[in-house]
Design an enzyme around this catalytic site. Sequence first.
Site, mmCIF file in Angstrom:
data_model
loop_
_atom_site.group_PDB
_atom_site.id
_atom_site.type_symbol
_atom_site.label_atom_id
_atom_site.label_comp_id
_atom_site.label_asym_id
_atom_site.label_seq_id
_atom_site.Cartn_x
_atom_site.Cartn_y
_atom_site.Cartn_z
ATOM 1 N N GLU A 176 -3.537 7.735 -4.483
ATOM 2 C CA GLU A 176 -3.853 7.269 -5.852
ATOM 3 C C GLU A 176 -5.126 7.938 -6.375
ATOM 4 O O GLU A 176 -6.061 8.130 -5.608
ATOM 5 C CB GLU A 176 -4.019 5.747 -5.831
ATOM 6 C CG GLU A 176 -2.713 5.057 -5.453
ATOM 7 C CD GLU A 176 -2.890 3.562 -5.185
ATOM 8 O OE1 GLU A 176 -3.973 3.008 -5.457
ATOM 9 O OE2 GLU A 176 -1.928 2.952 -4.690
ATOM 10 N N HIS A 186 -1.244 0.560 -9.745
ATOM 11 C CA HIS A 186 -1.939 -0.362 -8.830
ATOM 12 C C HIS A 186 -2.596 -1.515 -9.612
ATOM 13 O O HIS A 186 -3.827 -1.635 -9.619
ATOM 14 C CB HIS A 186 -2.979 0.392 -7.985
ATOM 15 C CG HIS A 186 -3.332 -0.354 -6.728
ATOM 16 N ND1 HIS A 186 -3.646 0.266 -5.553
ATOM 17 C CD2 HIS A 186 -3.417 -1.679 -6.468
ATOM 18 C CE1 HIS A 186 -3.931 -0.631 -4.631
ATOM 19 N NE2 HIS A 186 -3.798 -1.838 -5.166
ATOM 20 N N ARG A 225 0.862 -1.182 0.000
ATOM 21 C CA ARG A 225 0.000 0.000 0.000
ATOM 22 C C ARG A 225 0.896 1.228 0.000
ATOM 23 O O ARG A 225 1.958 1.216 0.654
ATOM 24 C CB ARG A 225 -0.889 0.038 1.265
ATOM 25 C CG ARG A 225 -2.041 -0.943 1.260
ATOM 26 C CD ARG A 225 -3.124 -0.532 0.278
ATOM 27 N NE ARG A 225 -4.282 -1.392 0.361
ATOM 28 C CZ ARG A 225 -4.623 -2.294 -0.565
ATOM 29 N NH1 ARG A 225 -3.886 -2.462 -1.642
ATOM 30 N NH2 ARG A 225 -5.715 -3.020 -0.427
HETATM 31 P P1 NAP Z 1 -1.531 -11.708 4.127
HETATM 32 O O1 NAP Z 1 -1.310 -13.126 3.743
HETATM 33 O O2 NAP Z 1 -2.524 -11.395 5.195
HETATM 34 O O3 NAP Z 1 -0.119 -11.095 4.549
HETATM 35 C C1 NAP Z 1 0.020 -9.846 5.165
HETATM 36 C C2 NAP Z 1 1.395 -9.795 5.750
HETATM 37 O O4 NAP Z 1 1.614 -8.493 6.303
HETATM 38 C C3 NAP Z 1 1.590 -10.797 6.880
HETATM 39 O O5 NAP Z 1 2.771 -11.532 6.635
HETATM 40 C C4 NAP Z 1 1.778 -9.919 8.100
HETATM 41 O O6 NAP Z 1 2.694 -10.446 9.033
HETATM 42 C C5 NAP Z 1 2.380 -8.682 7.487
HETATM 43 N N1 NAP Z 1 2.306 -7.543 8.353
HETATM 44 C C6 NAP Z 1 1.217 -6.977 8.889
HETATM 45 N N2 NAP Z 1 1.611 -5.987 9.692
HETATM 46 C C7 NAP Z 1 2.969 -5.930 9.640
HETATM 47 C C8 NAP Z 1 3.962 -5.135 10.250
HETATM 48 N N3 NAP Z 1 3.614 -4.162 11.117
HETATM 49 N N4 NAP Z 1 5.280 -5.354 9.961
HETATM 50 C C9 NAP Z 1 5.630 -6.324 9.095
HETATM 51 N N5 NAP Z 1 4.718 -7.134 8.498
HETATM 52 C C10 NAP Z 1 3.421 -6.930 8.775
HETATM 53 O O7 NAP Z 1 -1.976 -10.859 2.866
HETATM 54 P P2 NAP Z 1 -1.481 -11.000 1.349
HETATM 55 O O8 NAP Z 1 -2.514 -11.719 0.572
HETATM 56 O O9 NAP Z 1 -0.086 -11.474 1.318
HETATM 57 O O10 NAP Z 1 -1.548 -9.446 0.914
HETATM 58 C C11 NAP Z 1 -0.659 -8.502 1.481
HETATM 59 C C12 NAP Z 1 -1.032 -7.091 1.085
HETATM 60 O O11 NAP Z 1 -0.726 -6.867 -0.289
HETATM 61 C C13 NAP Z 1 -2.534 -6.755 1.163
HETATM 62 O O12 NAP Z 1 -2.924 -6.411 2.477
HETATM 63 C C14 NAP Z 1 -2.672 -5.589 0.203
HETATM 64 O O13 NAP Z 1 -2.512 -4.370 0.896
HETATM 65 C C15 NAP Z 1 -1.505 -5.779 -0.752
HETATM 66 N N6 NAP Z 1 -1.988 -6.103 -2.110
HETATM 67 C C16 NAP Z 1 -1.685 -5.237 -3.129
HETATM 68 C C17 NAP Z 1 -2.092 -5.543 -4.420
HETATM 69 C C18 NAP Z 1 -1.741 -4.629 -5.560
HETATM 70 O O14 NAP Z 1 -2.504 -4.569 -6.520
HETATM 71 N N7 NAP Z 1 -0.619 -3.959 -5.530
HETATM 72 C C19 NAP Z 1 -2.832 -6.702 -4.683
HETATM 73 C C20 NAP Z 1 -3.126 -7.552 -3.624
HETATM 74 C C21 NAP Z 1 -2.694 -7.243 -2.337
HETATM 75 P P3 NAP Z 1 2.377 -11.763 9.955
HETATM 76 O O15 NAP Z 1 2.274 -12.902 8.960
HETATM 77 O O16 NAP Z 1 3.575 -11.919 10.797
HETATM 78 O O17 NAP Z 1 1.092 -11.474 10.641
#
Ligand code: NAP
Length: 315
Positions: free
Chosen positions: A260, A278, A231
């Site tokens: 954005e 994005h 993000r």
């Molecule tokens: P996920 O499986 O829930 O993973 C989120 C990760 O963020 C987890 O590993 C979590 O750590 C970590 N996290 C949360 N707070 C943190 C902190 N303070 N310091 C370090 N790590 C932290 O979700 P995902 O499916 O991988 O997606 C991740 C993110 O990608 C989404 O939330 C979204 O914002 C972004 N995204 C962007 C796009 C795009 O189009 N660019 C598309 C899809 C998603 P723990 O495992 O240790 O809890």
Amino acid sequence: MRRTILAFQPLLDNEMRQLDREYNVLKLWEANDPVSLIKKNANDIQAILSTYNSSGVSDRLISALPNLEIIAQFGVGYDNIDLQAAEKHGVAVTNTPNVLTDDTADVALFLMLNVARRAVEADMFVRVGRWHSGSMPLSTSISGKTVGIVGLGKIGRAIAMRAQAFNTRIIYTSRSKKDVPYTYYDDLGKMAQDCNFLILACAGGKETKNLITYNILKKLGSKGYLINISRGSVVNEEDLLIALRNQAIAGAGLDVFADEPNVPEEMIKMDNVVLSPHVGSATIETRSKMGQLVLDNLKAYFDGKPLLSPVRLVS
Ligand code: NAP
């Protein structure tokens, strides 16, 4: 009678047809006066179909819809939804995890490859005829480098897998240590110091807001690259601009931004930055699967069945 759903954005044609068949859909993107549309139908709205690039689902909106039961987010991140308000009003929340993991990880890799190997510049170099006057400046190898991932969740792991195939060493930081063969850092600054590519794949929201400051970028160093597919809020954009301007880092590959679709003018002019609008999940295949998961979650909810991908509320 069909239930009424307030939709912020359309789904792809096939899924949109299903939505239209099964629900009375209030299409916010078609409304001349969105506020009046919501006010007029406030008592009927039982569901919201939300997306990240919309105005968000605030406490105010949730409170204004007395019969709202579920918010189905089209996306895995849900930092645009006030979860505390949803919990307070007993509203369920779902998102669309897993189906977008691979495509988003691909975008992280293409940004990394693009910025290090100067792919956008190379394309331009040929198109504008500069090749006739000599060779392009050299770029930077990926192979043999260290990739530091912030947030080893589903997308973070998929990035790690791909980056390994490019012969890199993977290190990571997350809120908790995982059972993976990569080195864990509990200190983001220390990890930034030890990697060449710092890739952000963590969740957005209050906890990660401005996680990446000038201080962290300085540690990444003048040969290091920042890649962000998480993000825009995770990076202090003003600090990033300064770091890029001063060449405190070598460059950045960015799919997400603080405000954005506005991208700082100065950043647009920088040639050590690769910009992308994005598009992590923006393929026909994935957007279709995301739409289907939204429909399946809504159906499960209204059939009284367990939700397919519920978002855990605050407490
Ligand atoms: P996920 O499986 O829930 O993973 C989120 C990760 O963020 C987890 O590993 C979590 O750590 C970590 N996290 C949360 N707070 C943190 C902190 N303070 N310091 C370090 N790590 C932290 O979700 P995902 O499916 O991988 O997606 C991740 C993110 O990608 C989404 O939330 C979204 O914002 C972004 N995204 C962007 C796009 C795009 O189009 N660019 C598309 C899809 C998603 P723990 O495992 O240790 O809890």
